[in-house]
Write an enzyme that holds these catalytic residues in place. Sequence first.
Site, PDB file in Angstrom:
ATOM      1  N   ARG A  28       0.883  -1.351   0.029  1.00 42.55           N
ATOM      2  CA  ARG A  28      -0.063  -0.020  -0.048  1.00 42.55           C
ATOM      3  C   ARG A  28       0.865   1.326   0.020  1.00 42.55           C
ATOM      4  O   ARG A  28       0.298   2.484  -0.241  1.00 42.55           O
ATOM      5  CB  ARG A  28      -0.960  -0.119   1.281  1.00 42.55           C
ATOM      6  CG  ARG A  28      -2.486  -1.100   0.917  1.00 42.55           C
ATOM      7  CD  ARG A  28      -2.915  -1.106   2.161  1.00 42.55           C
ATOM      8  NE  ARG A  28      -2.185  -1.829   3.265  1.00 42.55           N
ATOM      9  CZ  ARG A  28      -2.396  -2.221   4.362  1.00 42.55           C
ATOM     10  NH1 ARG A  28      -4.052  -1.944   4.669  1.00 42.55           N
ATOM     11  NH2 ARG A  28      -1.773  -2.901   5.027  1.00 42.55           N
ATOM     12  N   ASP A  74      -0.330 -14.284  -0.363  1.00 44.59           N
ATOM     13  CA  ASP A  74      -0.049 -14.127   0.868  1.00 44.59           C
ATOM     14  C   ASP A  74      -0.072 -15.512   1.430  1.00 44.59           C
ATOM     15  O   ASP A  74      -0.434 -16.486   0.847  1.00 44.59           O
ATOM     16  CB  ASP A  74      -1.354 -13.511   1.568  1.00 44.59           C
ATOM     17  CG  ASP A  74      -1.587 -13.176   3.071  1.00 44.59           C
ATOM     18  OD1 ASP A  74      -0.689 -12.046   3.191  1.00 44.59           O
ATOM     19  OD2 ASP A  74      -1.720 -14.215   3.549  1.00 44.59           O
TER      20      ASP A  74
HETATM   21  O1  CP3 Z   1       6.508  -9.190   0.018  1.00 44.95           O
HETATM   22  C1  CP3 Z   1       5.789  -9.168  -0.870  1.00 44.95           C
HETATM   23  O2  CP3 Z   1       5.560  -8.107  -1.623  1.00 44.95           O
HETATM   24  C2  CP3 Z   1       4.750 -10.158  -1.257  1.00 44.95           C
HETATM   25  C3  CP3 Z   1       3.508 -10.192  -0.695  1.00 44.95           C
HETATM   26  C4  CP3 Z   1       3.191 -10.600   0.489  1.00 44.95           C
HETATM   27  C5  CP3 Z   1       2.081 -10.458   1.270  1.00 44.95           C
HETATM   28  N1  CP3 Z   1       1.635 -11.043   2.577  1.00 44.95           N
HETATM   29  C6  CP3 Z   1       0.926  -9.451   0.663  1.00 44.95           C
HETATM   30  C7  CP3 Z   1      -0.005  -8.611   1.706  1.00 44.95           C
HETATM   31  C8  CP3 Z   1       3.736 -11.716   1.621  1.00 44.95           C
HETATM   32  C9  CP3 Z   1       5.341 -12.434   1.350  1.00 44.95           C
HETATM   33  C10 CP3 Z   1       3.161 -11.840   2.642  1.00 44.95           C
HETATM   34  C11 CP3 Z   1       3.603 -12.653   3.859  1.00 44.95           C
HETATM   35  C12 CP3 Z   1       2.573 -12.616   4.888  1.00 44.95           C
HETATM   36  N2  CP3 Z   1       1.216 -12.649   5.205  1.00 44.95           N
HETATM   37  C13 CP3 Z   1       3.281 -12.876   6.175  1.00 44.95           C
HETATM   38  C14 CP3 Z   1       4.625 -13.067   6.606  1.00 44.95           C
HETATM   39  C15 CP3 Z   1       5.554 -11.731   6.565  1.00 44.95           C
HETATM   40  C16 CP3 Z   1       5.097 -10.957   7.673  1.00 44.95           C
HETATM   41  O3  CP3 Z   1       4.602  -9.811   7.418  1.00 44.95           O
HETATM   42  O4  CP3 Z   1       5.361 -11.308   8.723  1.00 44.95           O
HETATM   43  C17 CP3 Z   1       1.982 -12.769   7.074  1.00 44.95           C
HETATM   44  C18 CP3 Z   1       2.253 -13.013   8.833  1.00 44.95           C
HETATM   45  C19 CP3 Z   1       0.918 -12.572   6.626  1.00 44.95           C
HETATM   46  C20 CP3 Z   1      -0.418 -12.437   6.964  1.00 44.95           C
HETATM   47  C21 CP3 Z   1      -0.891 -11.075   6.846  1.00 44.95           C
HETATM   48  N3  CP3 Z   1      -1.460 -10.593   5.557  1.00 44.95           N
HETATM   49  C22 CP3 Z   1      -1.081  -9.911   7.561  1.00 44.95           C
HETATM   50  C23 CP3 Z   1      -0.614  -9.934   9.001  1.00 44.95           C
HETATM   51  C24 CP3 Z   1      -1.614  -8.996   6.800  1.00 44.95           C
HETATM   52  C25 CP3 Z   1      -2.138  -7.550   7.271  1.00 44.95           C
HETATM   53  C26 CP3 Z   1      -1.209  -6.631   7.206  1.00 44.95           C
HETATM   54  C27 CP3 Z   1      -1.446  -5.336   6.722  1.00 44.95           C
HETATM   55  O5  CP3 Z   1      -0.467  -4.799   5.896  1.00 44.95           O
HETATM   56  O6  CP3 Z   1      -2.577  -5.058   6.167  1.00 44.95           O
HETATM   57  C28 CP3 Z   1      -1.798  -9.399   5.564  1.00 44.95           C
HETATM   58  C29 CP3 Z   1      -2.448  -8.589   4.353  1.00 44.95           C
HETATM   59  C30 CP3 Z   1      -1.558  -8.219   3.243  1.00 44.95           C
HETATM   60  N4  CP3 Z   1      -0.741  -9.236   2.635  1.00 44.95           N
HETATM   61  C31 CP3 Z   1      -1.387  -7.123   2.447  1.00 44.95           C
HETATM   62  C32 CP3 Z   1      -0.415  -7.375   1.531  1.00 44.95           C
HETATM   63  C33 CP3 Z   1       0.159  -6.365   0.474  1.00 44.95           C
HETATM   64  C34 CP3 Z   1      -2.087  -5.866   2.605  1.00 44.95           C
HETATM   65  C35 CP3 Z   1      -3.372  -6.070   2.081  1.00 44.95           C
HETATM   66  C36 CP3 Z   1      -4.233  -4.627   1.485  1.00 44.95           C
HETATM   67  O7  CP3 Z   1      -3.725  -4.538   0.195  1.00 44.95           O
HETATM   68  O8  CP3 Z   1      -4.710  -3.945   2.177  1.00 44.95           O
END
Ligand code: CP3
Length: 339
Positions: A28, A74
């Site tokens: 984002r 994700d």
């Molecule tokens: O790194 C990258 O650019 C690849 C994409 C990626 C996402 N999630 C996209 C995402 C990767 C590698 C992940 C991994 C992920 N997802 C992890 C492991 C890494 C970490 O952050 O510890 C975990 C724990 C998740 C679970 C998850 N997904 C959470 C806790 C959240 C909310 C956090 C937030 O920023 O809102 C997500 C949603 C998420 N995954 C988003 C993105 C771009 C935000 C969604 C949006 O566009 O609103």
Amino acid sequence: VTPARFLAACRRQPVDRPPVWIMRQAGRYLPEYRETRERAGSFLALCRSPELAAEVTLQPIRRFGFDAAIIFSDILLPLAPMGVSFAFPDEGGPRIERALRAPDQWRALHPPADEAGTAFVAEAIARVRAALSPETALIGFCGAPWTLASYLVEGGTSRDHTAVKAALLAQPEAFSRLLATLADAMATYLMQQVKAGAQAVQIFDSWAGSLGPADYARTVVPALRTLLERLEPAGVPRILYLGGSAHLLPHVADLPCEVIGVDWRTSLSGAAAATGKAVQGNFDPAYLLAPTGAVCRSATAMLADAPPLGYVANLGHGILPGTPLESVSAFIAAVRGTA
Ligand code: CP3
């Protein structure tokens, strides 16, 4: 240009400068990501569209020229074909529809019969690989068994991990079988990604640091070993990202992986010394909210602590949504020595 500088550093081969990419680099903080996500309608629809997932994967590469792309998805997506329902509300992170609290719910979880339920990821990977230049590597990823189990048992993001820790303690054998099932399913999922064109894989154990060393070694490391061993025939670098893990490093030193990813709570030189592996990290994402001069000084300090061979520059965790684009440029320039 050095061909795939990132892959060379993962293998601890000499490079002209450290490769750099950023966890959650498609996210984002990027205006073009917000625009595409809007067009997709929801985060899940974006993940499940090979065309749009490929597009957002490429956006940070076009803007910043990172040395590696990571496929946009994700960690929860491959749980859907295993029978898990979840949602991504706008606030508060993912929600599991029915938290898996009891051992009979864990036993009902099976690796999918075939790869059809995650075919969209393979298709997105093939599209990205076809669009990338040879010097940019493509990373596939999955969640680690412990981090996935924590989402399944807690039902979402948790600060204290009380439910999953209580489950581990109360039902150690059933819990170990749950981790083994997740390891099995994730190994198949990562092999699918490699077949589709992923040149390295990263396993996210974001919540590794919530456990003490004895429990991590006894309960989690065997599942990680199974997962990593299954990837051996793929022949690609395996990156194990461990959040908050300085106390765990001696216990992962003999795991079959090439790179250990750490956050700002663990020093790069310490991680390299404790594991003998290449290291990735470890800039505090919060520091990117400081003025660019301070970002540059702090990034230079990070680089001074990095091992000369086997280093991949990155943040220690995902980039924050409010991060200014200038901060990302300053961070990259510091790594490239062009600041
Ligand atoms: O790194 C990258 O650019 C690849 C994409 C990626 C996402 N999630 C996209 C995402 C990767 C590698 C992940 C991994 C992920 N997802 C992890 C492991 C890494 C970490 O952050 O510890 C975990 C724990 C998740 C679970 C998850 N997904 C959470 C806790 C959240 C909310 C956090 C937030 O920023 O809102 C997500 C949603 C998420 N995954 C988003 C993105 C771009 C935000 C969604 C949006 O566009 O609103």
